[in-house]
Motif scaffolding. Structure first.
Motif, mmCIF file in Angstrom:
data_model
loop_
_atom_site.group_PDB
_atom_site.id
_atom_site.type_symbol
_atom_site.label_atom_id
_atom_site.label_comp_id
_atom_site.label_asym_id
_atom_site.label_seq_id
_atom_site.Cartn_x
_atom_site.Cartn_y
_atom_site.Cartn_z
ATOM 1 N N SER A 414 3.493 14.548 53.513
ATOM 2 C CA SER A 414 4.299 13.777 52.548
ATOM 3 C C SER A 414 5.233 12.758 53.209
ATOM 4 O O SER A 414 5.650 11.793 52.577
ATOM 5 N N ILE A 417 3.803 9.005 53.025
ATOM 6 C CA ILE A 417 3.291 8.497 51.742
ATOM 7 C C ILE A 417 3.570 7.004 51.546
ATOM 8 O O ILE A 417 2.727 6.255 51.075
ATOM 9 N N MET A 431 -3.453 2.557 43.102
ATOM 10 C CA MET A 431 -3.177 3.995 43.072
ATOM 11 C C MET A 431 -3.502 4.530 41.681
ATOM 12 O O MET A 431 -3.102 3.943 40.680
ATOM 13 N N THR A 434 -0.919 10.671 42.284
ATOM 14 C CA THR A 434 -0.599 11.473 43.469
ATOM 15 C C THR A 434 -0.409 12.918 43.026
ATOM 16 O O THR A 434 0.038 13.172 41.915
ATOM 17 N N THR A 436 0.908 16.786 44.483
ATOM 18 C CA THR A 436 1.561 17.553 45.557
ATOM 19 C C THR A 436 0.748 18.814 45.797
ATOM 20 O O THR A 436 0.519 19.598 44.859
ATOM 21 N N VAL A 442 0.507 15.883 50.441
ATOM 22 C CA VAL A 442 0.167 15.310 49.130
ATOM 23 C C VAL A 442 -1.260 14.764 49.163
ATOM 24 O O VAL A 442 -1.783 14.453 50.227
ATOM 25 N N LEU A 444 -3.459 11.641 47.558
ATOM 26 C CA LEU A 444 -3.433 10.384 46.811
ATOM 27 C C LEU A 444 -4.854 10.081 46.331
ATOM 28 O O LEU A 444 -5.806 10.205 47.098
ATOM 29 N N CYS A 446 -6.972 6.929 44.847
ATOM 30 C CA CYS A 446 -6.865 5.486 44.611
ATOM 31 C C CYS A 446 -8.260 4.860 44.579
ATOM 32 O O CYS A 446 -9.229 5.466 45.039
#
Length: 598
Positions: A414, A417, A431, A434, A436, A442, A444, A446
């Motif tokens: 994280s 990020i 994006m 996201t 956690t 994390v 992501l 996209c």
């Protein structure tokens, strides 16, 4: 052996989580491979696979295991490639199984590719057995990994088997779990022959060897078979299983995984995912999941020495026999001479093919900048698929250009990020969301244009996250974009080897960068040479190579200044004439330097 005592399973994992080491231990524990024949990475046949520590081709193996209840089971392990380029082959191998061992590194936890392969396994409704590998490492964190299994993958932590493939810990528990948790194959009631092809290789002496999973019915020597998607018929010459070498059998029954040799002469006669059935009593419809493999990345491959063209053509033909996903056709370039336009599944596939050409066939090759397939709609309504920038019509004829888009899953600590979001935006990405994963990481999601992640995206991701970031991607269709064809003009002559399709906003910096590189590698001429990047008739970047200058005034010592001026004026006229009629011969090594830098 009866279907009730057969278990078909696969191993899925992120790169370097110990998949190949675990398969070595399973072979050793079931005594499939004797101590004398045992070696590391036993199922990886190619030198490239051993060196890089990756699996490129699927390798099935049949093992016999006597469980604690005293019953002997037949275990069919289908080792699969781990890289995203080969995800279709992975999906076909998983379709041939009823269960999968999901390996998670005890130190690194769940990674991007773990998730991608797990989704493929869920699509096939497989029984998942989680294995936490490398528990002997000092950096192992079992409570954290158990929590990730529950939170991310929704698997109860008590179902996970702690193991160390390197030290042989937990191997017995894994084999017992396969026997208990993986369901036995179920045969169709009609008993007609259905076999799924999940891979094929070419043998110089026996032709194509197809790797199959028999879903129902049986096949043996002399059976006339038919392939659904090519509709060709063949006679079976030999069937057998892998132990892990090829071992001949009288017949393959429902639930068995093995090989079939019929009189096939080239790998493109059998498609991965195709269904084999009996020619006399065929099944009514093929098994689900078949699709044609389409190349995603294209690049020109040329011999450095033009005399090697025929040898390169022969080498490519031999490679294609073993790898049906690799496509090529002849093309010629004014700058590079005769060569080939080649299609690959992805960047790793391209790298492997080029490396094999260099190693196995001693070819000295140069490859052009990789490109993707663009969908083009012309003003007259005609639809085109363009994989070579030189084939793109003039801008006034083009109504819309659509580029391939990929959905990328990025797992990172994280702390990084912000930097990774900035990288995604630089690459024209968007994006989606996201997520956690735990207190330190994390994920992501996209979308990015495929052309933007081809070259350096993964390298930048690794360096920005100190090696802790991982990514996986899947294709997500096409999207219109402001795309233009950029040409490089050398002394006002376009050079096709440097043509590319780029986004309008990135054309100027890329053009400047290419002109600067060319200025360094093209030798000086007797006149000024203009290096220009152009979009249509508009010049967007320029560099000049200054002329070689002979000192014509060296013989004038003293005397009137008008004499020197007269000589300089004469030289100036000569240079102007030279510029009008002179041609720039670009040396071969200039292309090699620029294209290899790319």
């Amino acid at each position: 052996m009866s279907t009730e005592l057969t278990r078909n399973f696969s191993i899925i994992a992120h790169i370097d989580h110990g998949k190949t080491t675990l398969s070595d231990r399973l072979l050793e524990h079931t005594k499939t491979v004797s101590q004398r024949e045992q070696q590391d990475q036993h199922l990886d046949a190619m030198d490239l696979e051993r060196e890089r520590g990756i699996t490129i081709k699927s390798h099935p193996v049949t093992m016999e295991y006597t469980a604690k209840d005293g019953v002997t089971y037949q275990l069919n392990l289908l080792d699969t490639p781990g890289h995203v380029d080969f995800s279709y082959e992975v999906s076909r191998s998983l379709a041939a199984c009823e269960g999968a061992l999901l390996i998670v590194d005890a130190a690194q936890g769940v990674e991007a590719q773990t998730m991608a392969n797990l989704h493929l396994a869920h699509e096939q409704d497989l029984a998942i057995i989680p294995v936490i590998n490398k528990i002997d490492l000092p950096s192992c964190d079992l409570p954290k990994v158990n929590k990730q299994l529950e939170d991310i993958i929704c698997i109860p932590a008590e179902e996970a088997i702690p193991a160390s493939a390197k030290n042989g810990i937990g191997i017995e528990d894994i084999l017992e779990a396969v026997v208990e948790r993986v369901p036995a194959p179920v045969e169709d009631a009609d008993g007609l022959l259905r076999a799924s092809v999940f891979d094929s290789v070419y043998d110089n002496f026996r032709g194509v060897v197809s790797y199959v999973r028999v879903v129902s019915g049986s096949m043996k020597r002399g059976t006339r078979i038919k392939l659904f998607h090519t509709t060709k018929t063949y006679e079976i010459k030999e069937v057998g299983v892998f132990t892990p070498g090829m071992s001949k059998r009288d017949e393959l029954k429902a639930g068995d995984v093995g090989y079939v040799i019929a009189n096939m002469k080239s790998a493109d006669e059998v498609k991965i995912g195709d269904t084999i059935t009996d020619n006399t009593h065929p099944c009514p419809k093929p098994l689900d999941g078949f699709k044609e493999i389409q190349p995603m990345v294209f690049s020109g491959i040329y011999p450095v020495e033009s005399s090697d063209f025929e040898a390169l053509k022969l080498a490519m033909g031999k490679l294609q026999i073993n790898d049906a996903a690799f496509t090529w056709q002849s093309e010629s370039s004014v700058a590079l001479g005769f060569g080939f336009r080649c299609g690959f599944l992805g960047l790793l596939h391209m790298e492997i093919i080029q490396e094999r050409l260099r190693r196995e066939f001693n070819m000295d090759i140069i490859s052009t900048y990789p490109s993707v397939i663009y969908e083009v709609t012309k003003t007259n309504g005609e639809e085109l698929l363009i994989d070579n920038p030189c084939m793109l019509p003039e801008s006034q004829e083009v109504q819309e250009i659509r580029e391939p888009i990929v959905r990328v899953y990025i797992m990172i600590p994280s702390d990084y990020i912000g930097e990774i979001m900035k990288l995604v935006m630089e690459k024209r990405g968007e994006m989606e969301h996201t997520e956690t994963i735990d207190e330190t990481r994390v994920m992501l999601t996209c979308t990015l244009p495929l052309s933007e992640i081809l070259i350096d995206f993964n390298d930048k991701l690794k360096s920005m996250t100190r090696g802790y970031g991982s990514m996986d991607y899947e294709h997500a269709g096409y999207k219109p974009g402001k795309l233009v064809k950029m040409e490089i003009l050398i002394a006002s002559e376009p050079v096709d080897a440097f043509a590319s399709i780029v986004h309008q906003d990135k054309a100027a910096p890329y053009g400047r960068q290419l002109c600067k590189k060319l200025k360094e590698v093209i030798p000086q001429q007797l006149f000024v040479v203009a290096l220009q990047a152009a979009i249509g008739g508009k010049i967007i970047a320029r560099e000049s190579i200054s002329a070689m200058r002979k000192n014509v005034t060296a013989k004038c010592y003293g005397g009137d200044i008008s004499r020197k001026r007269k000589l300089l004026e004469k030289q100036k006229k000569g240079k102007a004439k030279m510029k009008a009629i002179g041609k720039v011969n670009i040396p071969q090594d200039a292309f090699i330097k620029v294209l290899k830098n790319d």
